[in-house]
Scaffold this active site. Structure first.
Site, PDB file in Angstrom:
ATOM      1  N   ARG A  93      -4.197 -71.882 -72.120  1.00 54.11           N
ATOM      2  CA  ARG A  93      -3.849 -70.650 -71.400  1.00 54.11           C
ATOM      3  C   ARG A  93      -2.402 -70.701 -70.886  1.00 54.11           C
ATOM      4  NH1 ARG A  93      -7.639 -68.782 -66.508  1.00 54.11           N
ATOM      5  NH2 ARG A  93      -6.548 -70.465 -65.440  1.00 54.11           N
TER       6      ARG A  93
ATOM      7  N   ARG B 139      18.353 -66.131 -70.642  1.00 52.55           N
ATOM      8  CA  ARG B 139      19.170 -66.975 -71.523  1.00 52.55           C
ATOM      9  C   ARG B 139      20.133 -67.846 -70.723  1.00 52.55           C
ATOM     10  NH1 ARG B 139      21.587 -62.430 -75.333  1.00 52.55           N
ATOM     11  NH2 ARG B 139      22.011 -61.738 -73.219  1.00 52.55           N
TER      12      ARG B 139
ATOM     13  N   LYS C 129      -0.813 -65.706 -66.662  1.00 57.21           N
ATOM     14  CA  LYS C 129      -0.898 -66.317 -65.325  1.00 57.21           C
ATOM     15  C   LYS C 129       0.523 -66.673 -64.891  1.00 57.21           C
ATOM     16  CE  LYS C 129      -3.903 -69.519 -62.813  1.00 57.21           C
ATOM     17  NZ  LYS C 129      -4.315 -68.624 -61.762  1.00 57.21           N
TER      18      LYS C 129
ATOM     19  N   GLU D 251     -11.105 -57.464 -61.012  1.00 54.20           N
ATOM     20  CA  GLU D 251     -11.386 -58.835 -60.563  1.00 54.20           C
ATOM     21  C   GLU D 251     -11.002 -58.920 -59.106  1.00 54.20           C
ATOM     22  OE1 GLU D 251      -8.833 -61.785 -62.430  1.00 54.20           O
ATOM     23  OE2 GLU D 251      -7.156 -60.382 -62.497  1.00 54.20           O
TER      24      GLU D 251
END
Ligand code: PXG
Length: 292
Positions: free
Chosen positions: A52, A105, A151, A184
């Site tokens: 993940r 960058r 995440k 959630e």
């Protein structure tokens, strides 16, 4: 014993574990992380967490300067250095040091750190008493702007919802999607149980694809418990027989009240207890060993 932190390839003492004020993880929340648990001398579902992490990093075009094997080794080494057998591990990869502009960058090298701590996160009585929740007015990020499946270090959306919970004197809160369906909680996935069937919002709703959530779905299927994944309104939560939350810190924690509605007679339900006990069996018996 001084706590040792893994920082860019070295173990350093806690007081010396510092990142630059020019790190884009700090300046912009530009980075990704994982919260992982160790049980009984093993790191639980480490491969899943690293998969993940790598996926989150790829989604934001952040190159992790370590292979999967190196990440595994660094994680277990950090646990070993801190004598962690049962604990919580925080693995963070930031964009690294850049300048004051947004342009990634300008950040030649990612910052990687790992904290492994011996802490029990939730008091045991919570599993008997259950949690009270509210529905937060802060909506979950739309996947069209910042996908909750990534995440990232940008947790302000959840923090704003968490502040609402604290002000309402409850410990967690339900976040709705931009369309008003249940997504959630601020740091946990949500399940409702109605007539012995589990229901949880699908990943496409814009949620974190929780590793505990996936484990619970697996366990339920093994036990022959039907699992449905579709969108539902908060009414479904109010009228459920049982509600529980899942997360690395929480494991499975029962919910007994939502927006003042009492769930399941105000006591943790049988399905929640049964799945928690199965979860604890497997978390104690599988995982990547910490000792060589
Ligand atoms: N949803 C969100 C938004 C999360 O942050 C979960 C679900 C559960 O996922 P896992 O893979 O752990 O089953 C999380 C978990 C905390 C805390 O203090 C929780 C999380 C991250 C940081 C802190 O409770 N993530």
């Amino acid at each position: 014993m001084e706590q040792l932190i893994y920082l860019n390839g070295e173990l350093v003492e806690r007081d010396q574990a510092k990142v630059s004020v020019y790190d884009h993880g700090l300046l912009y929340g530009d980075g990704v992380f994982e919260g992982i648990r160790a049980y009984n001398g093993r790191v639980f579902r480490l491969e899943e967490h690293l998969r993940r992490l790598e996926r989150s990093a790829r989604a934001i075009m952040l190159e992790i300067p370590m292979s999967r094997e190196e990440l595994v080794e660094a994680t277990v080494m950090t646990c070993r250095a801190n004598d962690v057998r049962d604990g919580y591990i925080r693995l963070v990869v930031t964009r690294g040091i850049g300048d004051l502009g947004l342009d990634p960058r300008k950040c030649p090298e990612a910052t990687v750190f790992i904290i492994a701590a011996n802490i029990q996160l939730y008091p045991e009585e919570l599993y008997e008493s259950g949690l009270r929740l509210i529905t937060c007015s802060t909506r979950r990020n739309s996947p069209a702007s910042l996908d909750p499946g990534v995440k990232s270090l940008n947790y302000l959306n959840n923090i704003l919802a968490k502040i609402e919970c604290t002000l309402a004197d409850v410990s967690e809160g339900i976040m709705l999607t931009c369309n008003g369906m249940v997504s959630e909680c601020t740091g946990d996935n949500i399940f409702v149980v109605t007539e012995d069937t589990l229901l949880t919002p699908p990943v496409e709703a814009g949620i974190l694809d929780g590793i505990t959530r996936a484990t619970v779905i697996e366990l339920a299927r093994d036990e022959g418990i039907p699992v449905q994944q579709h969108l539902f309104p908060v009414t479904e939560v109010y009228t459920a027989d049982e509600v529980f939350l899942t997360g690395t810190a929480a494991e499975l924690v029962p919910v007994i009240e939502v927006d003042g509605r009492i769930i399941g007679g105000g006591k943790p339900g049988g399905m929640t207890k049964r799945l928690l006990s199965r979860f604890r069996e497997i978390s104690m018996s599988e995982g990547t060993p910490i000792q060589e």
